[in-house]
Design a protein around this motif. Structure first.
Motif, PDB file in Angstrom:
ATOM      1  N   ARG A 106     -49.916   3.546  13.271  1.00 63.05           N
ATOM      2  CA  ARG A 106     -48.530   3.228  13.645  1.00 63.05           C
ATOM      3  C   ARG A 106     -47.548   3.738  12.593  1.00 63.05           C
ATOM      4  O   ARG A 106     -46.412   4.056  12.900  1.00 63.05           O
ATOM      5  N   CYS A 152     -47.029   7.276  13.321  1.00 59.27           N
ATOM      6  CA  CYS A 152     -46.095   7.428  14.445  1.00 59.27           C
ATOM      7  C   CYS A 152     -44.657   7.119  14.042  1.00 59.27           C
ATOM      8  O   CYS A 152     -43.732   7.389  14.794  1.00 59.27           O
ATOM      9  N   GLY A 153     -44.489   6.485  12.906  1.00 63.05           N
ATOM     10  CA  GLY A 153     -43.137   6.116  12.488  1.00 63.05           C
ATOM     11  C   GLY A 153     -42.703   4.737  12.957  1.00 63.05           C
ATOM     12  O   GLY A 153     -41.560   4.354  12.754  1.00 63.05           O
ATOM     13  N   PHE A 154     -43.608   3.979  13.589  1.00 60.08           N
ATOM     14  CA  PHE A 154     -43.229   2.623  14.021  1.00 60.08           C
ATOM     15  C   PHE A 154     -43.129   1.699  12.816  1.00 60.08           C
ATOM     16  O   PHE A 154     -42.291   0.821  12.766  1.00 60.08           O
ATOM     17  N   LEU A 155     -44.057   1.894  11.882  1.00 57.19           N
ATOM     18  CA  LEU A 155     -44.080   1.064  10.683  1.00 57.19           C
ATOM     19  C   LEU A 155     -43.565   1.883   9.519  1.00 57.19           C
ATOM     20  O   LEU A 155     -43.935   3.050   9.377  1.00 57.19           O
ATOM     21  N   THR A 156     -42.738   1.275   8.689  1.00 58.59           N
ATOM     22  CA  THR A 156     -42.312   1.967   7.484  1.00 58.59           C
ATOM     23  C   THR A 156     -43.288   1.599   6.378  1.00 58.59           C
ATOM     24  O   THR A 156     -43.550   0.420   6.170  1.00 58.59           O
ATOM     25  N   ARG A 208     -37.717  13.999  12.711  1.00 56.99           N
ATOM     26  CA  ARG A 208     -38.094  13.225  13.878  1.00 56.99           C
ATOM     27  C   ARG A 208     -38.312  14.054  15.140  1.00 56.99           C
ATOM     28  O   ARG A 208     -39.381  14.036  15.745  1.00 56.99           O
ATOM     29  N   HIS A 241     -41.920  14.661  16.773  1.00 54.92           N
ATOM     30  CA  HIS A 241     -42.282  13.990  18.023  1.00 54.92           C
ATOM     31  C   HIS A 241     -42.663  14.989  19.109  1.00 54.92           C
ATOM     32  O   HIS A 241     -43.503  14.706  19.955  1.00 54.92           O
ATOM     33  N   MET A 283     -46.417  15.846  18.558  1.00 55.09           N
ATOM     34  CA  MET A 283     -47.481  14.857  18.433  1.00 55.09           C
ATOM     35  C   MET A 283     -47.574  13.994  19.689  1.00 55.09           C
ATOM     36  O   MET A 283     -46.647  13.920  20.478  1.00 55.09           O
ATOM     37  N   TYR A 310     -49.417  10.114  20.985  1.00 54.60           N
ATOM     38  CA  TYR A 310     -50.058   8.889  20.495  1.00 54.60           C
ATOM     39  C   TYR A 310     -50.723   8.169  21.654  1.00 54.60           C
ATOM     40  O   TYR A 310     -50.167   8.055  22.746  1.00 54.60           O
TER      41      TYR A 310
END
Lengths: 205, 222, 248
Positions: free
Chosen positions: A45, A48-52, A69, A73, A76, A78
């Motif tokens: 995640r 994916c950039g959901f979590l920093t 970004r 995106h 990629m 997911y």
């Protein structure tokens, strides 16, 4: 091309991992390994950039993923725990909308072909509600056939699949890697892809 | 960009069509709440005429709030939201599309039914027209502002009640200008000022809220 | 940049914890002194209002509480904005620490408004523009606190709270304007306490001193709340363990 530098992940009060470094280049498969709760999903995640990340950076082609970004995106895809399949849409509609939203140009022939390839040819127009768990995951996996992403981020793609689908996903992965793609994935099953030696990324606190 | 908005809209409308029950539930809720008021305060036509605009507007507020759960919750639960965030399109684009779809599905039916409720409260012809126009300008704001609350409360315990606590105070200006417009039309003071204020709120909300929603979704998805 | 003084040092929870601990008594002290002075002005120096007799004296609590309740919301939103912009944990903690004090002062101003309204208009509650705005402000505070309370993950709670505080602060002027508009249109009762003709300079001074007292109190209360938030969040960290050992 994909690079993690000195990553640390903190969830709640627990540090799941720290000082994690990895690099992933064309044609490589990186298997994230660790026990339940070791932060495998969190790492994906993060990619994916959901979590920093609490600390460290993730770079795509040398640029931080937050900065790059749009291009990141576009390159990629997911596949997560939740298959992103709408129960009220048919298998065809699900795949069609998923591709259109991701900006992948598709026609109905390609959609039918992809679903047929995953053994869903007989239930193209059934609402996903009436499909089994495994079939729904196949609908989600069919996206991998149509996407032109170079990087696949796959979180447990092999669960709830039967033997035939397992073979199919592995051969898909093989083709993808052969064509210069790359994949970061977690799995509890053994991965057998001819001609590919997966690299391992163990996670520990 | 517009293409993506178009795809989002089509997808949301198809989903709504397959779940017509949800749309109708909100609509009936709107009608029932408005019908409760005369039962609560008595059938005096003069009093009801005075209250009509406000009652329809309060009911619209509550109905709009009730429908907010549909906006992001199912996409959040089934993973679609993650996939949407991962598209190369800037989030504000598809967020705008989703909010627009939400308004078409849950705001527009309210506008269509509102004149019938207005007649029950004895509103004059002009007031009915103003009621429709004010709802036309105001209900999109309800969807826009509500989207922030819906995005922030994704996956939380008691999310539905929490949304109302977050969103209802922010709905107050819309209520005041919306109901005020109807009032102005009834009392002969005119409704233009109210309607233009509602219009400016709509423009402001249209420009600002998608960004706030985008930030809220990023926070909630972590 | 800033040479010589390290701002980030004070942004670290561990350093701030000690610093706040040292400052708190001073702020409480200042609050007590100012409050005593303000009440002295209110009860002994300010003249009796010829229209409203002694009951008006409650404005020395009502008005400062109302001022501060709005001011604290703005400060809270400012901390929230800083937190979102620079990702500093301490700013988020400040925002959540201010909310209960702000809500309490809002409640005090509503309550004293009611106490003042009864002898003045013979009603506990009038839908006056200011009281109504204050009530809505109270709802905004409640929403902020309820949202933070509903989220288990502190990071998400911080950021979600910050966002709703910012959304709120953008809306506050619109809400205030709309309520005022609504009030004039419906010709409701209008309280213009601060604009009363009999308003003497000494009354304004009294209210200002009381507002300062409330300010000092708010800082002290927020700081001690930040200290407990820090302890709660960092209970597993080394410096807390060391501190506990030293104290034991």
């Amino acid at each position: 091309m994909l690079e993690g530098r000195d990553l640390a992940c903190v969830r709640g009060e627990r540090t799941l991992f720290s000082h994690l470094n990895f690099a992933l280049d064309a044609g490589e498969l990186l298997l994230v390994q660790g026990a339940n709760g070791s932060g495998k999903t969190s790492l994906l995640r993060m990619v994916c950039g959901f979590l920093t990340p609490e600390f460290g950076d993730i770079l795509w082609r040398g640029e931080k993923i937050g900065k790059a970004r749009e291009s990141y995106h576009a390159e990629m895809t997911y596949f997560g725990h939740a298959p992103a399949v709408k129960e009220d849409l048919t298998a065809t509609e699900n795949l069609d909308f998923a591709c259109r939203l991701a900006g992948i140009p598709v026609d109905s022939q390609a959609v039918k072909g992809a679903l047929g390839h995953l053994g869903l040819g007989h239930c193209l127009h059934l609402p996903a509600r009436s499909l089994s768990q495994g079939q729904r995951r196949r609908v989600a996996l069919s996206r991998l056939l149509l996407t032109r992403a170079r990087l696949w981020v796959l979180d447990e793609p092999l669960t709830a699949l039967d033997q035939a689908a397992l073979q199919l996903v592995q051969s898909l992965l093989g083709e993808h890697l052969q064509a210069g793609g790359m994949a970061l994935m977690t799995t509890h099953q053994a991965v057998m892809i001819p001609g590919v030696e997966p690299r391992l990324l163990p996670l520990k606190a | 960009m517009l293409q993506i908005v178009n795809v989002v809209l089509r997808r949301e409308l198809i989903l709504a069509m397959r779940r017509r029950g949800d749309v109708l539930t909100v609509l009936f809720f709107f009608v029932i709440v408005a019908s409760l008021f005369p039962l609560g305060v008595g059938p005096d036509p003069k009093l009801l005429r005075l209250m009509g605009g406000g009652v329809v507007w309060v009911s619209a507020l509550l109905a709009a709030m009730l429908s907010l759960g549909r906006l992001f919750a199912s996409d959040y639960a089934d993973g679609t939201l993650e996939q949407l965030i991962l598209t190369p399109t800037p989030p504000v684009v598809w967020i705008t599309g989703k909010i627009l779809a939400h308004w078409l599905v849950s705001g527009v039916p309210l506008i269509l039914v509102a004149p019938i409720l207005g007649v029950q409260f004895g509103l004059s012809g002009e007031a009915l027209l103003v009621l429709v126009v004010s709802l036309l300008l105001g209900t999109p704001v309800l969807s826009l502002i509500g989207a922030i609350g819906a995005a922030l409360t994704l996956g939380l315990r008691g999310g539905g009640v929490l949304v109302s606590l977050l969103v209802l105070p922010l709905y107050i200006p819309v209520l005041i200008f919306g109901a005020g417009a109807v009032d102005g039309a009834m009392s002969g003071l005119g409704a233009e000022a109210h309607l233009s204020l509602l219009g400016s709120i709509l423009i402001l909300a249209f420009i600002l809220t998608p960004w706030a929603v985008s930030a809220a979704l990023r926070i909630s998805i972590e | 940049m800033m040479n010589g003084f390290n701002w980030y040092k004070y942004a670290s929870p561990a350093t701030f914890y000690t610093l706040a601990g040292r400052l708190i008594p001073w702020f409480y002290g200042a609050a007590a002194v100012l409050c005593a002075a303000g009440l002295y002005i209110a009860f002994f120096l300010a003249p009796t209002d010829f229209q409203q007799s002694e009951a008006y004296r409650i404005i020395f609590i009502h008005v400062p509480a109302a001022w501060m309740s709005m001011f604290i919301y703005i400060v809270m939103a400012a901390w929230a904005a800083i937190g979102l912009a620079f990702n500093t944990r301490l700013s988020f903690m400040m925002a959540s620490a201010l909310a209960p004090t702000g809500a309490m002062l809002t409640f005090v101003s509503l309550w004293t408004g009611a106490l003042w309204g009864k002898p003045t208009w013979g009603a506990w509650w009038v839908w006056d523009a200011r009281l109504t705005s204050e009530l809505i402000l109270f709802f905004l505070y409640l929403g902020f606190m309820a949202l933070q309370a509903a989220i288990d993950d502190p990071r998400r709670a911080d950021r979600a709270g910050a966002l709703i505080a910012l959304v709120g602060v953008v809306n506050v002027p619109i809400i205030y304007f709309s309520v005022k508009w609504w009030n004039t249109l419906h010709q409701g009762a209008s309280i213009s306490m601060t604009k009363a003709p009999s308003m003497a300079a000494i009354m304004l001074e009294g209210m200002l001193v009381m507002a300062l007292a409330a300010w000092m109190y708010a800082i002290a209360a927020a700081l001690s709340r930040v200290r407990s938030i820090i302890l709660e969040r960092e209970r597993n960290s080394q410096w807390v363990a060391q501190m506990m050992e030293a104290e034991a």
